[in-house]
Design a protein around this motif. Structure first.
Motif, PDB file in Angstrom:
ATOM      1  N   SER A 112       1.445  14.497  -0.945  1.00  0.00           N
ATOM      2  CA  SER A 112       0.556  14.274  -1.863  1.00  0.00           C
ATOM      3  C   SER A 112      -1.268  14.414  -1.671  1.00  0.00           C
ATOM      4  CB  SER A 112       0.069  13.879  -2.990  1.00  0.00           C
ATOM      5  OG  SER A 112      -0.361  12.491  -2.755  1.00  0.00           O
ATOM      6  N   LYS A 113      -2.199  15.691  -1.856  1.00  0.00           N
ATOM      7  CA  LYS A 113      -3.325  15.001  -0.977  1.00  0.00           C
ATOM      8  C   LYS A 113      -3.858  13.835  -1.750  1.00  0.00           C
ATOM      9  CE  LYS A 113      -5.513  17.411  -6.000  1.00  0.00           C
ATOM     10  NZ  LYS A 113      -5.508  18.857  -6.246  1.00  0.00           N
ATOM     11  N   TYR A 114      -3.611  12.906  -1.859  1.00  0.00           N
ATOM     12  CA  TYR A 114      -3.734  11.716  -2.067  1.00  0.00           C
ATOM     13  C   TYR A 114      -3.463  10.334  -1.360  1.00  0.00           C
ATOM     14  CZ  TYR A 114      -4.870  13.431  -6.870  1.00  0.00           C
ATOM     15  OH  TYR A 114      -5.705  14.860  -8.177  1.00  0.00           O
ATOM     16  N   ILE A 115      -2.815  10.711  -0.288  1.00  0.00           N
ATOM     17  CA  ILE A 115      -2.336  10.339   0.562  1.00  0.00           C
ATOM     18  C   ILE A 115      -2.695   8.451   1.388  1.00  0.00           C
ATOM     19  CG2 ILE A 115      -2.037  12.089   2.224  1.00  0.00           C
ATOM     20  CD1 ILE A 115      -0.166  10.401   4.648  1.00  0.00           C
ATOM     21  N   TYR A 116      -4.350   9.277   1.247  1.00  0.00           N
ATOM     22  CA  TYR A 116      -5.730   8.241   2.620  1.00  0.00           C
ATOM     23  C   TYR A 116      -6.245   7.294   1.401  1.00  0.00           C
ATOM     24  CZ  TYR A 116      -4.532  10.906   5.897  1.00  0.00           C
ATOM     25  OH  TYR A 116      -4.536  11.351   7.583  1.00  0.00           O
ATOM     26  N   ILE A 117      -5.883   7.776  -0.208  1.00  0.00           N
ATOM     27  CA  ILE A 117      -6.588   7.686  -1.102  1.00  0.00           C
ATOM     28  C   ILE A 117      -5.620   6.403  -1.300  1.00  0.00           C
ATOM     29  CG2 ILE A 117      -6.831   7.540  -3.791  1.00  0.00           C
ATOM     30  CD1 ILE A 117      -8.989   7.834  -1.849  1.00  0.00           C
ATOM     31  N   TRP A 118      -4.513   6.764  -1.651  1.00  0.00           N
ATOM     32  CA  TRP A 118      -3.266   5.631  -1.689  1.00  0.00           C
ATOM     33  C   TRP A 118      -2.984   4.428  -0.867  1.00  0.00           C
ATOM     34  CZ3 TRP A 118      -0.366   2.619  -4.626  1.00  0.00           C
ATOM     35  CH2 TRP A 118       0.512   1.699  -3.761  1.00  0.00           C
ATOM     36  N   GLN A 138      -2.914  -3.843   7.367  1.00  0.00           N
ATOM     37  CA  GLN A 138      -3.422  -2.283   6.698  1.00  0.00           C
ATOM     38  C   GLN A 138      -5.107  -1.611   7.109  1.00  0.00           C
ATOM     39  OE1 GLN A 138      -1.589  -0.850   4.874  1.00  0.00           O
ATOM     40  NE2 GLN A 138      -2.328   0.930   3.764  1.00  0.00           N
ATOM     41  N   ARG A 139      -5.471  -3.057   7.122  1.00  0.00           N
ATOM     42  CA  ARG A 139      -6.501  -2.152   7.831  1.00  0.00           C
ATOM     43  C   ARG A 139      -7.047  -1.729   9.228  1.00  0.00           C
ATOM     44  NH1 ARG A 139     -10.837  -5.863  10.760  1.00  0.00           N
ATOM     45  NH2 ARG A 139     -13.409  -4.179  10.413  1.00  0.00           N
ATOM     46  N   GLU A 140      -6.267  -1.708  10.015  1.00  0.00           N
ATOM     47  CA  GLU A 140      -5.472  -1.571  11.007  1.00  0.00           C
ATOM     48  C   GLU A 140      -4.714  -0.093  11.339  1.00  0.00           C
ATOM     49  OE1 GLU A 140      -3.328  -4.523  13.604  1.00  0.00           O
ATOM     50  OE2 GLU A 140      -5.581  -5.568  13.241  1.00  0.00           O
ATOM     51  N   LEU A 141      -3.590  -0.244  10.421  1.00  0.00           N
ATOM     52  CA  LEU A 141      -3.199   1.645  10.219  1.00  0.00           C
ATOM     53  C   LEU A 141      -4.574   2.177   9.620  1.00  0.00           C
ATOM     54  CD1 LEU A 141      -0.284   1.535   7.867  1.00  0.00           C
ATOM     55  CD2 LEU A 141      -1.922   3.060   7.700  1.00  0.00           C
ATOM     56  N   LEU A 142      -5.312   1.866   8.497  1.00  0.00           N
ATOM     57  CA  LEU A 142      -5.922   2.759   8.635  1.00  0.00           C
ATOM     58  C   LEU A 142      -6.808   3.616   9.189  1.00  0.00           C
ATOM     59  CD1 LEU A 142      -6.855   1.176   5.041  1.00  0.00           C
ATOM     60  CD2 LEU A 142      -5.972   3.434   5.117  1.00  0.00           C
ATOM     61  N   HIS A 143      -7.385   2.246  10.361  1.00  0.00           N
ATOM     62  CA  HIS A 143      -8.274   3.224  10.837  1.00  0.00           C
ATOM     63  C   HIS A 143      -7.824   3.597  11.977  1.00  0.00           C
ATOM     64  CE1 HIS A 143     -12.073   2.118  13.626  1.00  0.00           C
ATOM     65  NE2 HIS A 143     -11.069   2.186  14.538  1.00  0.00           N
ATOM     66  N   LYS A 144      -6.665   3.809  11.912  1.00  0.00           N
ATOM     67  CA  LYS A 144      -5.791   5.131  12.708  1.00  0.00           C
ATOM     68  C   LYS A 144      -5.753   6.923  12.774  1.00  0.00           C
ATOM     69  CE  LYS A 144      -3.226   1.737  15.353  1.00  0.00           C
ATOM     70  NZ  LYS A 144      -1.039   1.373  15.468  1.00  0.00           N
ATOM     71  N   GLN A 145      -6.000   6.172  11.466  1.00  0.00           N
ATOM     72  CA  GLN A 145      -6.302   7.663  10.078  1.00  0.00           C
ATOM     73  C   GLN A 145      -8.020   7.689   9.842  1.00  0.00           C
ATOM     74  OE1 GLN A 145      -3.300   9.397  10.048  1.00  0.00           O
ATOM     75  NE2 GLN A 145      -2.025   7.826  10.793  1.00  0.00           N
ATOM     76  N   LYS A 146      -8.951   7.285  10.695  1.00  0.00           N
ATOM     77  CA  LYS A 146     -10.611   7.800   9.733  1.00  0.00           C
ATOM     78  C   LYS A 146     -10.499   8.878  10.780  1.00  0.00           C
ATOM     79  CE  LYS A 146     -14.808   4.608  10.711  1.00  0.00           C
ATOM     80  NZ  LYS A 146     -15.268   6.097  10.366  1.00  0.00           N
ATOM     81  N   LYS A 147     -10.223   9.476  11.382  1.00  0.00           N
ATOM     82  CA  LYS A 147     -11.016  11.113  11.474  1.00  0.00           C
ATOM     83  C   LYS A 147     -10.619  12.233  10.595  1.00  0.00           C
ATOM     84  CE  LYS A 147      -6.785  12.109  14.632  1.00  0.00           C
ATOM     85  NZ  LYS A 147      -6.023  10.291  15.040  1.00  0.00           N
ATOM     86  N   TYR A 155     -16.101   7.044   2.785  1.00  0.00           N
ATOM     87  CA  TYR A 155     -16.576   4.992   2.315  1.00  0.00           C
ATOM     88  C   TYR A 155     -16.390   4.293   2.297  1.00  0.00           C
ATOM     89  CZ  TYR A 155     -20.565   3.720  -0.946  1.00  0.00           C
ATOM     90  OH  TYR A 155     -21.751   3.443  -1.289  1.00  0.00           O
ATOM     91  N   LEU A 156     -15.030   4.267   1.304  1.00  0.00           N
ATOM     92  CA  LEU A 156     -14.206   3.668   0.505  1.00  0.00           C
ATOM     93  C   LEU A 156     -13.542   2.541   1.417  1.00  0.00           C
ATOM     94  CD1 LEU A 156     -11.718   4.728  -2.312  1.00  0.00           C
ATOM     95  CD2 LEU A 156     -13.723   3.881  -2.487  1.00  0.00           C
ATOM     96  N   PHE A 157     -13.461   3.030   2.604  1.00  0.00           N
ATOM     97  CA  PHE A 157     -13.077   1.948   3.878  1.00  0.00           C
ATOM     98  C   PHE A 157     -13.789   1.161   4.562  1.00  0.00           C
ATOM     99  CE2 PHE A 157     -11.594   2.272   8.771  1.00  0.00           C
ATOM    100  CZ  PHE A 157     -10.002   1.253   7.759  1.00  0.00           C
TER     101      PHE A 157
END
Length: 416
Positions: A112-118, A138-147, A155-157
Motif C-alpha cells: 500500500s501507499k502507507y508502507i513507511y507511515i506504518w 526500528q530506527r536503524e531500519l527506517l534510516h535505511k529507507q530515509k531516501k 518530518y515524522l522520522f
C-alpha cells in the motif's frame, strides 16, 4: 500527528508477485491468456506500468478483486489514523486493540501507499511503550529507507528521533532537532505532542522559562482537543517548572488541579508524583508540616521497592533531619540505605551513609562526604543541585572550625 502519505501509489506488481508465490503459481500459470510471461515479470518487478484492465485480470485469477484492494487500502488508512489518535490521547487499551488489527493485515501494508507511515508508527509505538532497544532497531531500519520518505514522513522520522533521544537522556541533541522542526514553519510545529515534548526537554535542560512557554502552548491545544490525560501530564510539567521558577501560586494551582482530577481520568499512577512535587513546593515555601504531609501521601501510594519510593523517602529523611527530628530521620536513612543496596543505587546508598554517620559524629560524617560522596557526584557529572548543597555544607563546616582555606575552596566550587 496524522498520516499524509503523499503521492505514492499501490505497488500492484509486488502485490501480484506476493500472492502468486503464496498460492504456488508459476508466472506462466498466472499470465496464461492475459499477458506474456516477460510482460508479467516486468509488472512484478515494477519495471513496467500495467494498465488497469491487465491488473484487474491478474488479481481476479488470484481470487483478489480490485474492490477488495481499495477496501484494504481504506482500512489501513483508517486504522493508522485511529492508531495515531489513540497514542495522542493516551488511550492505552485502544492502542493495543488497533495495533493488533494492523498486525492482522500487516502482510498487505507493504503493497500500500502507507508502507513507511506504518513503519514510522511502529517506531512511535515502541517509544510510547518505553521499549528503547526495539525502538533503536526500528530506527536503524527506517534510516535505511530515509531516501524514499515523503516530506511529511521525513518530518515524522526526525520528530520521533528527537523523542528517542529524549528518553535516552540526550536532551541537548533532542532539543536541537525539535528546534529545527519548530523553525520550519510547518503547521505540525503547533501540534500539542510536539509542544509538550519541547516543554519536557526544556525542563530537563533546566530552562524553566522556555518549558513554561511551550507547556502553556501545549496545554491550550490539549484543552481545545479535550485531551484530558495529556492535560494532566502538561499540568505536572508546568507545576514543576513554576516551582523551580519560584512562581508558587501558579505551581500550587497546577498541583491542586492534578490532585482533583487524576483519579477521575484513571491516572492514579500520577498521584504519587503529584504529591511528591506538591511536597517539594511546600518545602520551598517553608511549609514543612504540609511538605511532610504530601510526601507521606506519596509514599503511601507507591510500591515500597522502587526508585521513586527511594527518592521520596530520602527527601523525607532530609526534611526530618533539618527539623531536628533525629530518630525519625535515622529511621528514614536506615531504610534508604537498605533499599538503595537492594536496588543497586550507589548515589542514595552513599547519601544515606553520610547522614547516618553524621548523626553519630559530625566529623566522621563530613569526612565521608568529602572523600566518598563528593567524588562520586562530581564523577557522575549530573548532580549539580546536590553538589551545591553539599559544597555549602562543607564550606559552613570548615568555616565553623576556623579552617578558612578549606571553606573558601568549597565556596569557590559553588560559583564555578
Amino acid at each position: 500527528m496524522t498520516d499524509k502519505p503523499g503521492d505514492k501509489i499501490m505497488e500492484f506488481g509486488a502485490l501480484i508477485k506476493f500472492y502468486r508465490t503464496q498460492r504456488g503459481m508459476t508466472q506462466g500459470e498466472l499470465a496464461k491468456g492475459i499477458c506474456s510471461v516477460p510482460h508479467l515479470s516486468k509488472i512484478e518487478n515494477n519495471s513496467k506500468e500495467a494498465n488497469e484492465e491487465t491488473v484487474a485480470l491478474l488479481l481476479e485469477r488470484l481470487n483478489i478483486s480490485m474492490k477488495e484492494m481499495e477496501e484494504n487500502e481504506e482500512q489501513i488508512k483508517f486504522l493508522l489514523r485511529e492508531f495515531s489518535s489513540h497514542i495522542n490521547f493516551y488511550l492505552k487499551d485502544q492502542i493495543e486493540d488497533t495495533n493488533q488489527k494492523l498486525k492482522d493485515i500487516e502482510h498487505f501494508i507493504p503493497f500500500s501507499k502507507y508502507i513507511y507511515i506504518w513503519e514510522l508508527y511502529k517506531y512511535r509505538y515502541l517509544l510510547f511503550k518505553g521499549l528503547l532497544d526495539k525502538a533503536e532497531l526500528q530506527r536503524e531500519l527506517l534510516h535505511k529507507q530515509k531516501k524514499n520518505f515523503s516530506q511529511h514522513e521525513d518530518y515524522l522520522f526526525r520528530y520521533y528521533n528527537a523523542v528517542f533521544l529524549m528518553w535516552k537522556g540526550q536532551y541537548k541533541n533532542a532539543d536541537e532537532i525539535l528546534d529545527d522542526l519548530f523553525n520550519e514553519n510547518n503547521n505540525e510545529s503547533f501540534n500539542g505532542e510536539l509542544l509538550y515534548h519541547r516543554a519536557f526537554i526544556k525542563s530537563s535542560l533546566e530552562q524553566s522559562g522556555h518549558a513554561i512557554h511551550f507547556g502553556k502552548l501545549a496545554l491550550q491545544i490539549f484543552m481545545n482537543e479535550f485531551n484530558f490525560i495529556r492535560i494532566l501530564h502538561t499540568l505536572m510539567l508546568l507545576g514543576i517548572n513554576y516551582t523551580h521558577s519560584n512562581i508558587y501560586e501558579e505551581a500550587q494551582a497546577c498541583f491542586q488541579h492534578l490532585i482533583r482530577n487524576a483519579e477521575i481520568v484513571k491516572e492514579e499512577q500520577l498521584l504519587p508524583q503529584v504529591f511528591h512535587n506538591m511536597g517539594y513546593l511546600q518545602q520551598k515555601m517553608k511549609n514543612f508540616k504540609q511538605a511532610l504531609y504530601y510526601y507521606q501521601k506519596s509514599l503511601m501510594l507507591q510500591p515500597d521497592h522502587n526508585h521513586d519510593y527511594l527518592v521520596t523517602l530520602y527527601v523525607v529523611g532530609e526534611l526530618q533531619y533539618s527539623l531536628k527530628s533525629i530518630e525519625k530521620a535515622k529511621a528514614c536513612f536506615e531504610e534508604v540505605s537498605s533499599l538503595a543496596k537492594d536496588l543497586g543505587n550507589k548515589k542514595f546508598s552513599l547519601l544515606a551513609e553520610f547522614y547516618l554517620l553524621k548523626l553519630v559524629s559530625s566529623d566522621k560524617g563530613f569526612k565521608y562526604l568529602e572523600t566518598k560522596v563528593i567524588p562520586f557526584l562530581e564523577g557522575a557529572n549530573e548532580y549539580a543541585d546536590d553538589l551545591i548543597l553539599f559544597y555549602k555544607m562543607l564550606a559552613d563546616y570548615y568555616n565553623q572550625k576556623g579552617m578558612i582555606v578549606e571553606a573558601v575552596k568549597y565556596l569557590n566550587k559553588i560559583t564555578e
